[in-house]
Write a protein that holds these residues in place. Structure first.
Motif, PDB file in Angstrom:
ATOM      1  N   PHE A 243      19.038 -22.760 -28.732  1.00 55.46           N
ATOM      2  CA  PHE A 243      17.694 -22.894 -28.165  1.00 55.46           C
ATOM      3  C   PHE A 243      16.681 -23.411 -29.191  1.00 55.46           C
ATOM      4  N   ASP A 244      17.076 -23.414 -30.488  1.00 59.51           N
ATOM      5  CA  ASP A 244      16.150 -23.732 -31.579  1.00 59.51           C
ATOM      6  C   ASP A 244      14.941 -22.803 -31.522  1.00 59.51           C
ATOM      7  N   ALA A 245      15.236 -21.514 -31.460  1.00 60.70           N
ATOM      8  CA  ALA A 245      14.202 -20.487 -31.326  1.00 60.70           C
ATOM      9  C   ALA A 245      14.544 -19.313 -32.237  1.00 60.70           C
ATOM     10  N   PRO A 246      13.565 -18.468 -32.545  1.00 64.92           N
ATOM     11  CA  PRO A 246      13.837 -17.317 -33.426  1.00 64.92           C
ATOM     12  C   PRO A 246      14.818 -16.313 -32.821  1.00 64.92           C
ATOM     13  N   THR A 247      14.804 -16.178 -31.498  1.00 64.96           N
ATOM     14  CA  THR A 247      15.742 -15.302 -30.810  1.00 64.96           C
ATOM     15  C   THR A 247      16.191 -15.971 -29.517  1.00 64.96           C
ATOM     16  N   ALA A 248      17.299 -15.500 -28.983  1.00 61.66           N
ATOM     17  CA  ALA A 248      17.782 -16.044 -27.713  1.00 61.66           C
ATOM     18  C   ALA A 248      16.814 -15.741 -26.587  1.00 61.66           C
ATOM     19  N   VAL A 249      16.302 -14.510 -26.556  1.00 57.99           N
ATOM     20  CA  VAL A 249      15.362 -14.128 -25.502  1.00 57.99           C
ATOM     21  C   VAL A 249      14.116 -14.995 -25.548  1.00 57.99           C
ATOM     22  N   GLU A 250      13.617 -15.257 -26.759  1.00 54.95           N
ATOM     23  CA  GLU A 250      12.429 -16.105 -26.884  1.00 54.95           C
ATOM     24  C   GLU A 250      12.743 -17.546 -26.495  1.00 54.95           C
ATOM     25  N   GLY A 251      13.917 -18.023 -26.863  1.00 57.14           N
ATOM     26  CA  GLY A 251      14.291 -19.387 -26.498  1.00 57.14           C
ATOM     27  C   GLY A 251      14.356 -19.575 -24.998  1.00 57.14           C
ATOM     28  N   LEU A 252      14.967 -18.612 -24.296  1.00 55.97           N
ATOM     29  CA  LEU A 252      15.030 -18.709 -22.840  1.00 55.97           C
ATOM     30  C   LEU A 252      13.649 -18.562 -22.231  1.00 55.97           C
ATOM     31  N   ARG A 253      12.815 -17.685 -22.799  1.00 55.62           N
ATOM     32  CA  ARG A 253      11.451 -17.510 -22.277  1.00 55.62           C
ATOM     33  C   ARG A 253      10.666 -18.816 -22.369  1.00 55.62           C
TER      34      ARG A 253
ATOM     35  N   ILE B 232      24.352 -24.851 -23.937  1.00 55.47           N
ATOM     36  CA  ILE B 232      22.964 -24.365 -23.975  1.00 55.47           C
ATOM     37  C   ILE B 232      22.054 -25.429 -24.578  1.00 55.47           C
ATOM     38  N   ARG B 233      22.501 -26.040 -25.669  1.00 57.59           N
ATOM     39  CA  ARG B 233      21.670 -27.063 -26.319  1.00 57.59           C
ATOM     40  C   ARG B 233      21.376 -28.221 -25.367  1.00 57.59           C
ATOM     41  N   ALA B 234      22.418 -28.693 -24.661  1.00 48.47           N
ATOM     42  CA  ALA B 234      22.241 -29.830 -23.756  1.00 48.47           C
ATOM     43  C   ALA B 234      21.353 -29.469 -22.570  1.00 48.47           C
ATOM     44  N   LEU B 235      21.557 -28.299 -22.015  1.00 46.44           N
ATOM     45  CA  LEU B 235      20.767 -27.876 -20.853  1.00 46.44           C
ATOM     46  C   LEU B 235      19.308 -27.630 -21.240  1.00 46.44           C
ATOM     47  N   ALA B 236      19.098 -27.036 -22.417  1.00 45.08           N
ATOM     48  CA  ALA B 236      17.734 -26.782 -22.870  1.00 45.08           C
ATOM     49  C   ALA B 236      16.992 -28.077 -23.155  1.00 45.08           C
ATOM     50  N   ALA B 237      17.726 -29.130 -23.505  1.00 42.63           N
ATOM     51  CA  ALA B 237      17.104 -30.441 -23.710  1.00 42.63           C
ATOM     52  C   ALA B 237      16.864 -31.157 -22.385  1.00 42.63           C
ATOM     53  N   GLY B 238      17.803 -31.021 -21.463  1.00 40.74           N
ATOM     54  CA  GLY B 238      17.713 -31.769 -20.218  1.00 40.74           C
ATOM     55  C   GLY B 238      16.725 -31.238 -19.211  1.00 40.74           C
ATOM     56  N   LEU B 239      16.601 -29.918 -19.112  1.00 45.41           N
ATOM     57  CA  LEU B 239      15.737 -29.341 -18.078  1.00 45.41           C
ATOM     58  C   LEU B 239      14.279 -29.781 -18.206  1.00 45.41           C
TER      59      LEU B 239
ATOM     60  N   ASN C  60      21.682  -7.364 -22.840  1.00 43.64           N
ATOM     61  CA  ASN C  60      22.894  -7.419 -23.663  1.00 43.64           C
ATOM     62  C   ASN C  60      22.663  -7.901 -25.088  1.00 43.64           C
ATOM     63  N   ALA C  61      21.704  -8.786 -25.295  1.00 49.38           N
ATOM     64  CA  ALA C  61      21.554  -9.454 -26.590  1.00 49.38           C
ATOM     65  C   ALA C  61      21.454  -8.497 -27.778  1.00 49.38           C
ATOM     66  N   PRO C  62      20.681  -7.398 -27.694  1.00 51.92           N
ATOM     67  CA  PRO C  62      20.594  -6.506 -28.858  1.00 51.92           C
ATOM     68  C   PRO C  62      21.935  -5.916 -29.279  1.00 51.92           C
ATOM     69  N   ALA C  63      22.874  -5.838 -28.363  1.00 52.78           N
ATOM     70  CA  ALA C  63      24.181  -5.260 -28.659  1.00 52.78           C
ATOM     71  C   ALA C  63      25.236  -6.314 -29.000  1.00 52.78           C
ATOM     72  N   ALA C  64      24.857  -7.585 -29.027  1.00 53.99           N
ATOM     73  CA  ALA C  64      25.795  -8.673 -29.325  1.00 53.99           C
ATOM     74  C   ALA C  64      25.157  -9.628 -30.324  1.00 53.99           C
ATOM     75  N   PRO C  65      24.970  -9.195 -31.581  1.00 53.97           N
ATOM     76  CA  PRO C  65      24.199  -9.980 -32.549  1.00 53.97           C
ATOM     77  C   PRO C  65      24.786 -11.360 -32.843  1.00 53.97           C
ATOM     78  N   GLU C  66      26.115 -11.487 -32.907  1.00 60.29           N
ATOM     79  CA  GLU C  66      26.699 -12.792 -33.208  1.00 60.29           C
ATOM     80  C   GLU C  66      26.439 -13.784 -32.074  1.00 60.29           C
ATOM     81  N   ALA C  67      26.643 -13.337 -30.833  1.00 58.18           N
ATOM     82  CA  ALA C  67      26.363 -14.193 -29.684  1.00 58.18           C
ATOM     83  C   ALA C  67      24.876 -14.521 -29.618  1.00 58.18           C
ATOM     84  N   GLU C  68      24.052 -13.545 -29.932  1.00 56.95           N
ATOM     85  CA  GLU C  68      22.608 -13.758 -29.892  1.00 56.95           C
ATOM     86  C   GLU C  68      22.191 -14.831 -30.895  1.00 56.95           C
ATOM     87  N   ARG C  69      22.757 -14.808 -32.084  1.00 62.63           N
ATOM     88  CA  ARG C  69      22.408 -15.810 -33.096  1.00 62.63           C
ATOM     89  C   ARG C  69      22.850 -17.199 -32.663  1.00 62.63           C
TER      90      ARG C  69
END
Length: 358
Positions: free
Chosen positions: A281-291, A194-201, A266-275
């Motif tokens: 993503f270097d974002a406050p939440t996964a959803v916000e990072g992808l957005r 995720i880190r590499a793809l978020a940097a490369g795109l 899914n993210a609200p039900a998977a807190p460890e994966a979400e963190r």
């Protein structure tokens, strides 16, 4: 900490500007003397350059998205007729998938040369489509023996397609964090992917002819595929396989569109994966990072833009419910799945699926 993780046997070469020599070395290592080159018509010139020094007995360009069974059978017959001993695939996921389909029944070794960020080259997963239904499985015979990554080969991939393909790779990472066989190693690979793809795109969008962003994407796509191959298919991929196989939707764009909705679901039900995702993503939440990422790269927004008709939602829901993976973080019902598909079809705010009931 108790888990089992299988590492796949495969050689990987990152060789910017040096694909031809690297492919030749891998074919020679495999003892290949009768090579079948698989490449779609649009990539025939590129494939000719990459395989110029090989003992090629067959160049096969009958490549079709989602690998219909009939297409696979024609390729298998062609390989047998020419007594092929090694295959070289040059192209994206459909091309790699066709080589895998041949390997599935023949055991022929594959040297894969990806020109997109599909990741199929690094997994033992195969997929075939017949009668509007896509079937997938895993078999060690289909894993390419070697992969040659050359970022210069992706320079002709348009930015919009690069974005869709990169987001498809990102979906491998996201799914791997909660897929049925996920483990700490797969999760670590997914996080770095995720880190590499978020940097490369974004870099590819701002500098399409530069290699830095494209190398990040190839690296991230490889890590994503490793994670996915170990963890298995999660909810996102089950949805996209049904949609792609049944309605002939474009593979990368379908994944790019559906991803934010499954993540929000899914993210609200998977807190460890979400963190872990939020950190990557270097974002406050996964959803916000992808957005933020999707906004920065002008990502595909709606399934209806790519040929999906909402009239098919009920049929799609029934088919998806049959393959929902065990252990998905959140219970999947016909009602919430229907609402998810409707939101994805229209390009609605993914946040609308986060609070869905049953």
């Amino acid at each position: 900490m108790r888990f089992e993780h299988e590492t796949l046997p495969q050689r990987v070469r990152f060789a910017p500007g040096d694909a031809a020599a690297s492919v030749l070395a891998e074919v020679e290592r495999l003892g290949g003397s009768r090579v079948m080159v698989i490449a779609a018509p649009g990539e025939s010139d590129l494939a000719a350059q990459v395989t110029a020094g090989l003992p090629v007995v067959l160049r096969h360009d009958d490549v079709v998205m989602h690998v219909p069974v009939a297409t696979a059978e024609r390729a298998r017959a062609a390989a047998a007729a020419h007594d092929v001993d090694v295959m070289v695939s040059v192209g994206g996921g459909s091309t790699t998938g066709l080589a895998k389909a041949v390997a599935l029944t023949t055991g022929l070794p594959v040297v894969a040369v990806p020109t997109t960020y599909a990741g199929s080259e690094a997994t033992s997963v195969w997929g075939l489509t017949e009668g509007a239904r896509k079937t997938t499985g895993a078999d060690p015979r289909v894993l390419p023996r070697a992969v040659v990554y050359d970022a210069t080969l992706t320079l002709s991939l348009p930015v919009a397609m690069s974005v869709a393909s990169g987001l498809n790779a990102l979906a491998h990472c996201v799914d791997s964090l909660w897929a049925p066989r996920t483990d700490p190693i797969a999760q670590a690979l997914a996080g770095e992917g995720i880190r590499a793809l978020a940097a490369g795109l974004p870099t590819v969008v701002t500098d399409p002819i530069g290699l830095t962003g494209r190398e990040h994407l190839l690296y991230g796509a490889y890590l994503a595929a490793l994670a996915f191959s170990s963890a298995g298919s999660g909810l996102h991929h089950k949805i996209c396989h049904v949609l792609g196989g049944a309605y002939d939707l474009p593979h990368a764009q379908t994944h790019a569109v559906v991803l934010p909705y499954v993540l929000a679901f899914n993210a609200p039900a998977a807190p460890e994966a979400e963190r872990r995702m939020a950190t990557a993503f270097d974002a406050p939440t996964a959803v916000e990072g992808l957005r933020r990422l999707r906004r920065a790269v002008d990502a595909p927004l709606a399934l209806r833009d790519h040929g999906f008709d909402e009239a098919h939602i009920d049929d799609a829901v029934r088919a998806i419910l049959e393959v929902v993976p065990a252990g998905n973080p959140r219970r999947v019902t016909a009602q919430n799945l229907r609402r998810l598909l409707r939101a994805a079809s229209r390009g609605a705010d993914p946040a609308t699926v986060a609070a869905m009931g049953g």
